[in-house]
Write an enzyme that holds these catalytic residues in place. Structure first.
Site, PDB file in Angstrom:
ATOM      1  CG  HIS A 134      42.687  41.859  30.134  1.00 31.51           C
ATOM      2  ND1 HIS A 134      41.951  42.056  31.280  1.00 31.51           N
ATOM      3  CD2 HIS A 134      43.999  41.975  30.504  1.00 31.51           C
ATOM      4  CE1 HIS A 134      42.773  42.292  32.297  1.00 31.51           C
ATOM      5  NE2 HIS A 134      44.009  42.235  31.859  1.00 31.51           N
ATOM      6  CG  HIS A 205      45.498  46.717  32.309  1.00 26.63           C
ATOM      7  ND1 HIS A 205      46.743  46.680  32.897  1.00 26.63           N
ATOM      8  CD2 HIS A 205      45.017  45.456  32.393  1.00 26.63           C
ATOM      9  CE1 HIS A 205      47.012  45.444  33.286  1.00 26.63           C
ATOM     10  NE2 HIS A 205      45.976  44.683  33.005  1.00 26.63           N
ATOM     11  CD  GLU A 343      44.061  45.411  36.028  1.00 24.36           C
ATOM     12  OE1 GLU A 343      43.326  44.777  35.244  1.00 24.36           O
ATOM     13  OE2 GLU A 343      45.118  44.930  36.500  1.00 24.36           O
TER      14      GLU A 343
END
Length: 379
Positions: A134, A205, A343
Protein backbone atom coordinates in the site's frame (compact mmCIF):
# COMPACT_ATOMS: atom_id res chain seq x y z
CA UNK A 1 -33.91 40.74 49.44
CA UNK A 2 -32.80 43.15 46.72
CA UNK A 3 -29.32 41.59 46.77
CA UNK A 4 -30.80 38.10 46.40
CA UNK A 5 -32.95 39.20 43.48
CA UNK A 6 -29.90 40.67 41.72
CA UNK A 7 -27.96 37.45 42.24
CA UNK A 8 -30.88 35.39 40.94
CA UNK A 9 -31.08 37.61 37.87
CA UNK A 10 -27.36 37.20 37.15
CA UNK A 11 -27.69 33.42 37.50
CA UNK A 12 -30.66 33.36 35.12
CA UNK A 13 -28.71 35.39 32.56
CA UNK A 14 -25.77 32.97 32.84
CA UNK A 15 -28.04 29.95 32.34
CA UNK A 16 -29.70 31.63 29.36
CA UNK A 17 -26.30 32.52 27.88
CA UNK A 18 -25.07 28.93 28.24
CA UNK A 19 -28.21 27.52 26.66
CA UNK A 20 -27.76 29.81 23.66
CA UNK A 21 -24.21 28.62 22.94
CA UNK A 22 -23.96 26.74 19.64
CA UNK A 23 -23.83 22.99 20.13
CA UNK A 24 -21.60 20.68 18.16
CA UNK A 25 -23.99 18.82 15.88
CA UNK A 26 -23.20 15.19 15.29
CA UNK A 27 -23.66 13.42 11.99
CA UNK A 28 -26.36 10.82 11.41
CA UNK A 29 -23.71 8.19 12.18
CA UNK A 30 -22.96 9.88 15.51
CA UNK A 31 -19.63 11.49 14.55
CA UNK A 32 -18.63 14.85 16.00
CA UNK A 33 -17.06 16.90 13.18
CA UNK A 34 -15.03 18.84 15.74
CA UNK A 35 -13.16 15.63 16.59
CA UNK A 36 -11.78 15.78 13.03
CA UNK A 37 -10.83 19.47 12.95
CA UNK A 38 -7.08 19.76 13.39
CA UNK A 39 -3.80 19.96 11.49
CA UNK A 40 -1.69 16.99 10.48
CA UNK A 41 1.77 17.72 9.08
CA UNK A 42 0.74 21.40 8.92
CA UNK A 43 -2.25 20.59 6.71
CA UNK A 44 -5.85 21.18 7.77
CA UNK A 45 -7.98 18.11 8.34
CA UNK A 46 -11.77 18.03 8.53
CA UNK A 47 -14.79 15.78 8.26
CA UNK A 48 -16.96 16.16 5.16
CA UNK A 49 -20.55 14.93 4.96
CA UNK A 50 -22.39 13.86 1.82
CA UNK A 51 -26.15 13.24 1.79
CA UNK A 52 -28.58 12.23 -0.94
CA UNK A 53 -32.33 12.72 -1.25
CA UNK A 54 -32.98 9.30 0.34
CA UNK A 55 -31.28 10.27 3.59
CA UNK A 56 -28.17 8.15 2.95
CA UNK A 57 -25.09 9.71 4.53
CA UNK A 58 -21.37 9.26 3.83
CA UNK A 59 -18.73 10.91 6.02
CA UNK A 60 -15.19 11.36 4.71
CA UNK A 61 -12.00 12.83 6.15
CA UNK A 62 -9.27 14.24 3.95
CA UNK A 63 -6.69 12.52 6.16
CA UNK A 64 -5.92 9.58 3.90
CA UNK A 65 -9.03 10.31 1.83
CA UNK A 66 -10.88 7.97 4.17
CA UNK A 67 -14.54 6.99 4.25
CA UNK A 68 -15.34 7.17 7.98
CA UNK A 69 -18.99 6.13 8.00
CA UNK A 70 -21.70 5.02 5.58
CA UNK A 71 -25.32 5.17 6.76
CA UNK A 72 -27.79 3.16 4.67
CA UNK A 73 -31.29 1.81 5.40
CA UNK A 74 -31.77 -1.84 6.34
CA UNK A 75 -34.77 -4.02 5.48
CA UNK A 76 -36.78 -2.40 8.29
CA UNK A 77 -35.92 1.13 7.23
CA UNK A 78 -33.47 1.65 10.09
CA UNK A 79 -30.24 3.44 9.21
CA UNK A 80 -27.09 1.37 9.75
CA UNK A 81 -23.41 2.31 9.63
CA UNK A 82 -21.85 -0.38 7.45
CA UNK A 83 -18.11 0.45 7.57
CA UNK A 84 -15.42 0.25 10.23
CA UNK A 85 -13.49 3.31 11.36
CA UNK A 86 -12.69 5.65 14.23
CA UNK A 87 -14.54 8.45 16.03
CA UNK A 88 -11.69 10.98 15.86
CA UNK A 89 -8.75 12.02 13.73
CA UNK A 90 -6.46 11.30 16.68
CA UNK A 91 -7.19 7.58 16.40
CA UNK A 92 -6.61 7.59 12.64
CA UNK A 93 -3.25 9.29 13.18
CA UNK A 94 -2.12 7.23 16.17
CA UNK A 95 -3.46 3.77 15.29
CA UNK A 96 -2.05 2.35 12.04
CA UNK A 97 -4.90 1.18 9.82
CA UNK A 98 -6.25 1.25 6.29
CA UNK A 99 -9.86 1.82 7.36
CA UNK A 100 -11.69 3.50 4.48
CA UNK A 101 -8.52 4.90 2.91
CA UNK A 102 -7.74 6.08 -0.61
CA UNK A 103 -4.63 3.96 -1.12
CA UNK A 104 -1.65 5.11 -3.22
CA UNK A 105 0.71 5.17 -4.89
CA UNK A 106 0.42 1.43 -5.26
CA UNK A 107 -2.38 -0.55 -3.65
CA UNK A 108 -1.47 -4.07 -2.56
CA UNK A 109 2.02 -5.59 -2.67
CA UNK A 110 5.13 -5.12 -4.78
CA UNK A 111 7.60 -8.01 -4.48
CA UNK A 112 10.72 -7.23 -2.44
CA UNK A 113 9.77 -3.57 -2.75
CA UNK A 114 11.51 -3.39 -6.14
CA UNK A 115 10.40 -2.00 -9.48
CA UNK A 116 12.38 -1.58 -12.71
CA UNK A 117 11.69 1.38 -15.00
CA UNK A 118 13.74 1.83 -18.18
CA UNK A 119 16.36 -0.54 -16.83
CA UNK A 120 16.77 1.28 -13.51
CA UNK A 121 15.98 -0.71 -10.36
CA UNK A 122 14.18 1.34 -7.72
CA UNK A 123 14.07 0.15 -4.10
CA UNK A 124 10.81 0.94 -2.32
CA UNK A 125 10.05 0.49 1.40
CA UNK A 126 9.68 -3.11 2.55
CA UNK A 127 6.92 -2.83 5.12
CA UNK A 128 5.16 -6.20 4.80
CA UNK A 129 7.00 -9.54 4.86
CA UNK A 130 9.80 -7.97 2.83
CA UNK A 131 7.43 -6.47 0.27
CA UNK A 132 6.09 -2.97 -0.29
CA UNK A 133 2.43 -2.82 0.80
CA UNK A 134 0.00 0.00 0.00
CA UNK A 135 2.68 2.48 -1.00
CA UNK A 136 4.89 1.95 2.05
CA UNK A 137 4.61 2.92 5.73
CA UNK A 138 3.99 6.56 4.77
CA UNK A 139 1.62 5.83 1.91
CA UNK A 140 -1.19 8.18 0.96
CA UNK A 141 -3.51 6.70 3.59
CA UNK A 142 -1.34 8.56 6.14
CA UNK A 143 -1.14 11.81 4.16
CA UNK A 144 -3.51 14.76 3.90
CA UNK A 145 -5.43 15.34 0.68
CA UNK A 146 -6.52 18.86 -0.26
CA UNK A 147 -10.31 18.85 -0.04
CA UNK A 148 -12.94 20.73 -2.00
CA UNK A 149 -16.60 19.99 -1.35
CA UNK A 150 -18.33 20.71 -4.65
CA UNK A 151 -21.86 20.37 -3.24
CA UNK A 152 -23.82 18.26 -0.80
CA UNK A 153 -23.17 15.08 -2.75
CA UNK A 154 -19.63 15.52 -4.16
CA UNK A 155 -16.15 15.82 -2.64
CA UNK A 156 -12.87 16.25 -4.52
CA UNK A 157 -9.59 15.28 -2.88
CA UNK A 158 -6.20 16.09 -4.39
CA UNK A 159 -2.80 14.73 -3.35
CA UNK A 160 0.43 16.35 -4.54
CA UNK A 161 2.96 13.54 -4.21
CA UNK A 162 6.56 14.72 -4.71
CA UNK A 163 9.24 12.95 -6.68
CA UNK A 164 10.78 10.39 -4.32
CA UNK A 165 7.67 10.04 -2.15
CA UNK A 166 8.42 6.67 -0.48
CA UNK A 167 11.06 6.49 -3.23
CA UNK A 168 8.48 6.29 -6.03
CA UNK A 169 9.63 8.38 -9.02
CA UNK A 170 7.84 11.41 -10.43
CA UNK A 171 5.91 14.39 -9.14
CA UNK A 172 2.38 13.01 -9.15
CA UNK A 173 -0.91 14.86 -8.89
CA UNK A 174 -3.68 12.47 -7.88
CA UNK A 175 -7.38 13.22 -7.54
CA UNK A 176 -10.08 11.18 -5.87
CA UNK A 177 -13.69 12.24 -6.43
CA UNK A 178 -16.43 10.86 -4.19
CA UNK A 179 -19.99 11.30 -5.44
CA UNK A 180 -23.05 10.10 -3.52
CA UNK A 181 -25.81 9.41 -6.04
CA UNK A 182 -29.55 9.19 -5.57
CA UNK A 183 -29.59 5.45 -6.25
CA UNK A 184 -27.59 5.01 -3.01
CA UNK A 185 -24.24 4.53 -4.71
CA UNK A 186 -20.83 5.84 -3.72
CA UNK A 187 -19.19 6.64 -7.05
CA UNK A 188 -15.40 6.88 -6.74
CA UNK A 189 -13.22 8.09 -9.61
CA UNK A 190 -9.43 8.32 -9.55
CA UNK A 191 -7.09 10.32 -11.77
CA UNK A 192 -3.34 10.86 -11.69
CA UNK A 193 -0.63 12.51 -13.80
CA UNK A 194 3.15 12.45 -13.49
CA UNK A 195 6.27 14.20 -14.84
CA UNK A 196 8.34 10.97 -14.80
CA UNK A 197 7.53 7.36 -15.57
CA UNK A 198 6.07 5.77 -12.46
CA UNK A 199 3.57 3.15 -11.33
CA UNK A 200 0.06 3.90 -10.05
CA UNK A 201 -2.60 1.58 -8.62
CA UNK A 202 -5.22 3.24 -6.43
CA UNK A 203 -8.14 1.75 -4.53
CA UNK A 204 -10.54 2.31 -1.66
CA UNK A 205 -9.90 0.22 1.43
CA UNK A 206 -13.27 0.34 3.21
CA UNK A 207 -14.00 -2.46 5.68
CA UNK A 208 -17.64 -3.47 5.24
CA UNK A 209 -19.94 -5.11 7.76
CA UNK A 210 -23.41 -4.91 6.23
CA UNK A 211 -25.17 -6.10 9.38
CA UNK A 212 -24.42 -2.68 10.86
CA UNK A 213 -23.02 -4.40 13.94
CA UNK A 214 -19.23 -4.69 13.89
CA UNK A 215 -19.39 -6.93 16.96
CA UNK A 216 -20.67 -9.67 14.63
CA UNK A 217 -18.33 -11.34 12.10
CA UNK A 218 -19.03 -11.15 8.38
CA UNK A 219 -18.77 -14.92 7.96
CA UNK A 220 -22.57 -15.09 7.49
CA UNK A 221 -22.48 -12.58 4.60
CA UNK A 222 -23.27 -14.01 1.16
CA UNK A 223 -20.55 -13.21 -1.36
CA UNK A 224 -20.58 -13.45 -5.15
CA UNK A 225 -17.46 -12.66 -7.20
CA UNK A 226 -17.71 -12.47 -10.98
CA UNK A 227 -14.40 -14.24 -11.57
CA UNK A 228 -13.42 -17.68 -12.84
CA UNK A 229 -9.77 -17.20 -11.91
CA UNK A 230 -7.59 -15.78 -9.14
CA UNK A 231 -3.92 -15.06 -8.49
CA UNK A 232 -2.51 -17.43 -5.81
CA UNK A 233 -0.05 -16.24 -3.16
CA UNK A 234 2.89 -17.71 -1.25
CA UNK A 235 3.34 -17.69 2.53
CA UNK A 236 4.39 -14.00 2.42
CA UNK A 237 1.09 -13.03 0.71
CA UNK A 238 2.94 -12.37 -2.56
CA UNK A 239 1.42 -13.43 -5.87
CA UNK A 240 3.30 -16.32 -7.46
CA UNK A 241 2.70 -15.19 -11.03
CA UNK A 242 0.20 -17.96 -11.70
CA UNK A 243 -3.44 -17.46 -12.62
CA UNK A 244 -5.53 -20.42 -11.47
CA UNK A 245 -9.13 -21.56 -11.89
CA UNK A 246 -11.42 -21.15 -8.90
CA UNK A 247 -13.57 -24.12 -9.91
CA UNK A 248 -13.47 -26.94 -7.39
CA UNK A 249 -11.66 -24.81 -4.78
CA UNK A 250 -12.73 -22.70 -1.76
CA UNK A 251 -11.95 -19.66 -3.94
CA UNK A 252 -15.06 -20.25 -6.05
CA UNK A 253 -17.66 -17.52 -5.47
CA UNK A 254 -19.20 -17.71 -8.94
CA UNK A 255 -22.30 -18.93 -7.11
CA UNK A 256 -22.96 -16.89 -3.98
CA UNK A 257 -22.03 -18.58 -0.71
CA UNK A 258 -21.32 -17.42 2.81
CA UNK A 259 -17.87 -15.99 3.43
CA UNK A 260 -17.45 -18.47 6.26
CA UNK A 261 -18.44 -21.62 4.36
CA UNK A 262 -14.88 -22.58 3.41
CA UNK A 263 -12.75 -19.92 5.09
CA UNK A 264 -11.26 -22.22 7.73
CA UNK A 265 -10.31 -25.04 5.36
CA UNK A 266 -6.61 -24.48 5.95
CA UNK A 267 -5.77 -27.84 4.39
CA UNK A 268 -6.14 -25.83 1.17
CA UNK A 269 -2.80 -24.06 0.95
CA UNK A 270 -4.18 -20.77 -0.36
CA UNK A 271 -6.39 -20.26 2.70
CA UNK A 272 -3.46 -21.20 4.91
CA UNK A 273 -1.14 -18.83 3.06
CA UNK A 274 -3.68 -16.01 3.17
CA UNK A 275 -4.81 -16.65 6.75
CA UNK A 276 -8.24 -16.75 5.15
CA UNK A 277 -9.20 -14.77 2.05
CA UNK A 278 -6.61 -12.15 1.09
CA UNK A 279 -6.41 -12.67 -2.66
CA UNK A 280 -6.91 -10.97 -5.98
CA UNK A 281 -9.66 -12.32 -8.24
CA UNK A 282 -9.31 -11.92 -12.01
CA UNK A 283 -12.63 -10.39 -13.03
CA UNK A 284 -14.69 -11.66 -15.95
CA UNK A 285 -15.99 -8.15 -16.60
CA UNK A 286 -13.23 -7.09 -19.04
CA UNK A 287 -13.33 -3.50 -17.77
CA UNK A 288 -17.08 -3.13 -18.29
CA UNK A 289 -18.24 -1.07 -15.33
CA UNK A 290 -21.87 -1.92 -16.09
CA UNK A 291 -21.29 -5.54 -15.06
CA UNK A 292 -21.38 -6.53 -11.40
CA UNK A 293 -17.88 -7.40 -10.20
CA UNK A 294 -18.94 -8.56 -6.74
CA UNK A 295 -22.05 -8.71 -4.58
CA UNK A 296 -22.22 -8.90 -0.78
CA UNK A 297 -25.37 -9.38 1.32
CA UNK A 298 -26.05 -9.47 5.04
CA UNK A 299 -28.92 -11.86 5.84
CA UNK A 300 -29.45 -10.01 9.13
CA UNK A 301 -29.95 -6.48 7.80
CA UNK A 302 -30.98 -7.34 4.25
CA UNK A 303 -28.44 -4.78 2.98
CA UNK A 304 -26.71 -5.69 -0.29
CA UNK A 305 -23.58 -4.07 -1.68
CA UNK A 306 -22.84 -4.36 -5.39
CA UNK A 307 -19.38 -3.44 -6.65
CA UNK A 308 -18.79 -2.15 -10.18
CA UNK A 309 -15.39 -1.28 -11.65
CA UNK A 310 -13.38 -0.85 -14.83
CA UNK A 311 -10.37 -2.46 -13.11
CA UNK A 312 -9.23 -5.99 -14.07
CA UNK A 313 -9.13 -7.31 -10.51
CA UNK A 314 -10.65 -7.18 -7.05
CA UNK A 315 -8.88 -8.00 -3.79
CA UNK A 316 -11.11 -9.75 -1.27
CA UNK A 317 -9.75 -9.43 2.26
CA UNK A 318 -11.75 -11.02 5.07
CA UNK A 319 -10.36 -9.01 8.00
CA UNK A 320 -8.00 -11.81 9.00
CA UNK A 321 -5.58 -9.60 10.91
CA UNK A 322 -8.15 -7.79 13.01
CA UNK A 323 -7.32 -9.28 16.39
CA UNK A 324 -9.33 -7.45 19.04
CA UNK A 325 -6.58 -5.00 19.94
CA UNK A 326 -8.25 -2.06 18.19
CA UNK A 327 -11.38 -0.25 19.35
CA UNK A 328 -13.27 1.64 16.68
CA UNK A 329 -16.35 3.83 16.56
CA UNK A 330 -18.48 3.73 19.70
CA UNK A 331 -15.60 1.85 21.42
CA UNK A 332 -16.48 -1.39 19.62
CA UNK A 333 -13.66 -3.92 19.64
CA UNK A 334 -12.79 -5.07 16.14
CA UNK A 335 -12.24 -8.81 16.27
CA UNK A 336 -11.05 -11.11 13.50
CA UNK A 337 -13.35 -11.05 10.46
CA UNK A 338 -15.41 -8.17 11.77
CA UNK A 339 -15.42 -6.84 8.19
CA UNK A 340 -14.54 -7.59 4.60
CA UNK A 341 -12.76 -5.43 2.02
CA UNK A 342 -13.54 -5.41 -1.70
CA UNK A 343 -10.65 -3.49 -3.30
CA UNK A 344 -10.93 -2.81 -7.04
CA UNK A 345 -7.46 -2.65 -8.57
CA UNK A 346 -4.80 -3.94 -10.94
CA UNK A 347 -3.23 -7.19 -9.81
CA UNK A 348 -0.64 -7.23 -7.00
CA UNK A 349 2.99 -6.92 -8.14
CA UNK A 350 1.98 -6.02 -11.69
CA UNK A 351 5.14 -3.90 -12.16
CA UNK A 352 7.18 -7.11 -11.99
CA UNK A 353 4.86 -9.22 -14.13
CA UNK A 354 4.87 -7.74 -17.65
CA UNK A 355 2.35 -10.33 -18.87
CA UNK A 356 -0.30 -8.74 -16.61
CA UNK A 357 -2.17 -5.47 -17.31
CA UNK A 358 0.29 -2.59 -17.02
CA UNK A 359 0.36 -0.07 -14.16
CA UNK A 360 3.00 2.17 -15.78
CA UNK A 361 2.06 5.85 -16.00
CA UNK A 362 4.03 8.07 -18.37
CA UNK A 363 4.25 11.87 -18.60
CA UNK A 364 1.47 13.27 -20.77
CA UNK A 365 -0.84 10.37 -19.93
CA UNK A 366 -3.60 10.24 -17.30
CA UNK A 367 -4.24 7.32 -14.98
CA UNK A 368 -7.94 6.69 -14.48
CA UNK A 369 -9.84 4.19 -12.36
CA UNK A 370 -13.52 3.96 -11.51
CA UNK A 371 -15.36 2.11 -8.74
CA UNK A 372 -19.00 2.16 -7.65
CA UNK A 373 -20.33 0.83 -4.35
CA UNK A 374 -24.11 0.49 -4.77
CA UNK A 375 -26.34 -0.28 -1.77
CA UNK A 376 -29.78 -1.87 -2.00
CA UNK A 377 -32.09 -3.72 0.38
CA UNK A 378 -33.57 -7.21 0.19
CA UNK A 379 -36.80 -7.15 2.19
Amino acid sequence: MKKNLILMGIAALMISSCSNQPKSETTLSGLDPKAFETKVNDHSVNLYTLKNKNGMEVCITNFGGRIVSVMVPDKNGNMKDVVLGFDSIADYVNIPSDFGASIGRYANRIKDGKIVIDGDTIQLPQNNFGHCLHGGPKGWQYQVYEAKQIDGTKLELVRQSPDGDENFPGNVTAKVTYTLTNDNSIDISYEATTDKKTVINMTNHSYFNLSGDAQKPITDHLLYVNADKFTPVDSTFMTTGEILDVKGTPMDFTVAKTVGQDIDKYEYDQLKNGNGYDHNWVLNTNGDIKQVAARLTSPVSGITLEVYTDEPGIQVYSGNFLDGTVKGKKSIVYNQRAAICLETQHYPDSPNKPEWPSVLLEPGKTYRSHCIFKFTVNK
